[in-house]
Every structure is written in C-alpha cells, then in structure tokens.
Design a protein around this motif. Structure first.
Motif, PDB file in Angstrom:
ATOM      1  N   UNK A  10     -83.541 -25.522  -8.121  1.00 36.63           N
ATOM      2  CA  UNK A  10     -84.742 -25.404  -7.804  1.00 36.63           C
ATOM      3  C   UNK A  10     -84.700 -24.244  -6.700  1.00 36.63           C
ATOM      4  N   UNK A  11     -86.165 -24.059  -6.364  1.00 35.60           N
ATOM      5  CA  UNK A  11     -85.542 -22.831  -5.064  1.00 35.60           C
ATOM      6  C   UNK A  11     -87.164 -23.650  -3.758  1.00 35.60           C
ATOM      7  N   UNK A  12     -86.077 -24.540  -3.446  1.00 34.12           N
ATOM      8  CA  UNK A  12     -86.557 -24.917  -2.527  1.00 34.12           C
ATOM      9  C   UNK A  12     -86.834 -24.087  -1.499  1.00 34.12           C
ATOM     10  N   UNK A  89     -89.611 -35.503  -1.864  1.00 39.25           N
ATOM     11  CA  UNK A  89     -89.987 -35.232  -3.339  1.00 39.25           C
ATOM     12  C   UNK A  89     -89.370 -35.919  -3.909  1.00 39.25           C
ATOM     13  N   UNK A  90     -88.801 -35.709  -4.745  1.00 43.94           N
ATOM     14  CA  UNK A  90     -87.342 -35.566  -6.133  1.00 43.94           C
ATOM     15  C   UNK A  90     -86.379 -34.703  -5.884  1.00 43.94           C
ATOM     16  N   UNK A  91     -86.566 -33.729  -5.289  1.00 41.05           N
ATOM     17  CA  UNK A  91     -86.156 -32.520  -4.988  1.00 41.05           C
ATOM     18  C   UNK A  91     -85.081 -32.570  -3.496  1.00 41.05           C
ATOM     19  N   UNK A 110     -79.796 -32.704  -2.797  1.00 40.86           N
ATOM     20  CA  UNK A 110     -77.666 -33.179  -3.428  1.00 40.86           C
ATOM     21  C   UNK A 110     -76.859 -32.924  -2.591  1.00 40.86           C
ATOM     22  N   UNK A 111     -77.895 -32.355  -0.776  1.00 42.53           N
ATOM     23  CA  UNK A 111     -76.853 -32.943   0.317  1.00 42.53           C
ATOM     24  C   UNK A 111     -76.890 -33.972   1.497  1.00 42.53           C
ATOM     25  N   UNK A 112     -77.858 -34.451   0.546  1.00 39.06           N
ATOM     26  CA  UNK A 112     -77.774 -35.702   1.556  1.00 39.06           C
ATOM     27  C   UNK A 112     -76.273 -37.316   1.051  1.00 39.06           C
ATOM     28  N   UNK A 161     -81.363 -45.099  -4.219  1.00 37.30           N
ATOM     29  CA  UNK A 161     -81.811 -44.583  -5.692  1.00 37.30           C
ATOM     30  C   UNK A 161     -81.701 -42.888  -5.919  1.00 37.30           C
ATOM     31  N   UNK A 162     -82.777 -41.957  -5.883  1.00 31.99           N
ATOM     32  CA  UNK A 162     -82.114 -40.998  -5.664  1.00 31.99           C
ATOM     33  C   UNK A 162     -81.354 -40.389  -5.220  1.00 31.99           C
TER      34      UNK A 162
END
Length: 171
Positions: A10-12, A89-91, A110-112, A161-162
C-alpha cells in the motif's frame, strides 16, 4: 490508499485524520494551562500581600503573568481542539497535532511496536486518556491525547489486535 502494482504494497499517504478529540479535552487543556499560570501568580500575590515594601514589584509581575496567562488559557485550547485530529485504519495510524506549526504523522501498522494508555490525575477528573503508539521510528511515539476513556480502551485493543495480525517485525 493506493496500491503500487510493482510491489503490491500500500502507498500510504499523509492526509488529514478524520476524528476530533473528545470535547472535554478543551477543559482538560484549560485546567493544565490555568494551573501552570496560577502557581507563580499565587506565590507572587502571597509575597506581595506579606511584604509591604516590595508589594508593587511583586504584584506587577503577578499581573503580567496572570493577564496573558488567562487569555492563553481560555483561547488556546479552542485552537488546539480545531487542529488536533486522529484516525486509525487497517493500514496505519494518523495523527495531526500542533499550535503554530501543525505536524501530521502516519505510522504504518507494520511499524507499531507497543500500544500504551495513560491517565494522569487531571485526565481522570475529565474522563480522558492518552493512547501512546510506539513505533520503530527515530521520530518517536505517536500520542493521541484527550480521548474518552472508553474510546481509548477500544482503540488500544483494536491496535493491539491489528498489530498482532500485521506481518512484519516492526524494526
């Protein structure tokens, strides 16, 4: 979110987050600012009342601190409320903060690394909580200050959870 077809990632993009803070954050910020101003004003006022020869020289700085402090304490939280926003968001997690200069930040899931909640004494009085999202970034953690306690608990649970479901090692 736009997908880059080359790597399917994804391009955030940094965009304005949608959610305002809880309206009680205005009163919480006001209390913080006014208590900060009240401390030196009270000390100077007490000393001015007790030390007659120095009364003018103690009460003058008390007034110089109190008048702008009162104006800032009343008006600044209204401005902060208009500027501060958040969204998950989910991303990614989006946060916008600031005063004269606004700062927008985005943290991909992915960075959390960790999600924490914190409630100071004043926050408890106003029913608010701060959610801190620690990331694998030199820039540091993202903080969403001034959320309703129930909203903050829900957000922390959702982020946990995410984060667990997101592939990657957050490094």
């Amino acid at each position: 979110m736009v997908l880059d077809r080359g790597n399917q990632q994804p391009d955030l993009r940094l965009r304005p987050p949608r959610h305002p803070l809880d309206r009680r954050a205005v009163a919480w910020w006001r209390a913080q600012l006014l208590l900060t101003v009240a401390a030196p004003v009270a000390v100077l006022g007490l000393l001015g009342a007790l030390i007659a020869p120095a009364r003018f020289w103690l009460l003058l700085p008390a007034a110089v601190i109190a008048v702008p402090g009162l104006v800032v304490g009343v008006l600044l939280p209204l401005w902060w409320y208009k500027v501060h926003r958040w969204e998950v968001t989910d991303d990614a997690v989006y946060v916008r903060t600031g005063f004269f200069w606004t700062e927008g930040r985005i943290a991909p899931m992915s960075r959390l690394q960790t999600v924490d909640t914190m409630r100071g004494p004043l926050q408890r009085i106003f029913g608010l909580t701060t959610v801190t999202v620690t990331t694998a970034s030199a820039r540091g953690a993202l903080k969403v200050k001034g959320l309703d306690h129930a909203t903050a608990a829900e957000l922390a649970e959702r982020l946990a959870l995410v984060t667990q479901a997101t592939p990657g090692d957050a490094t």
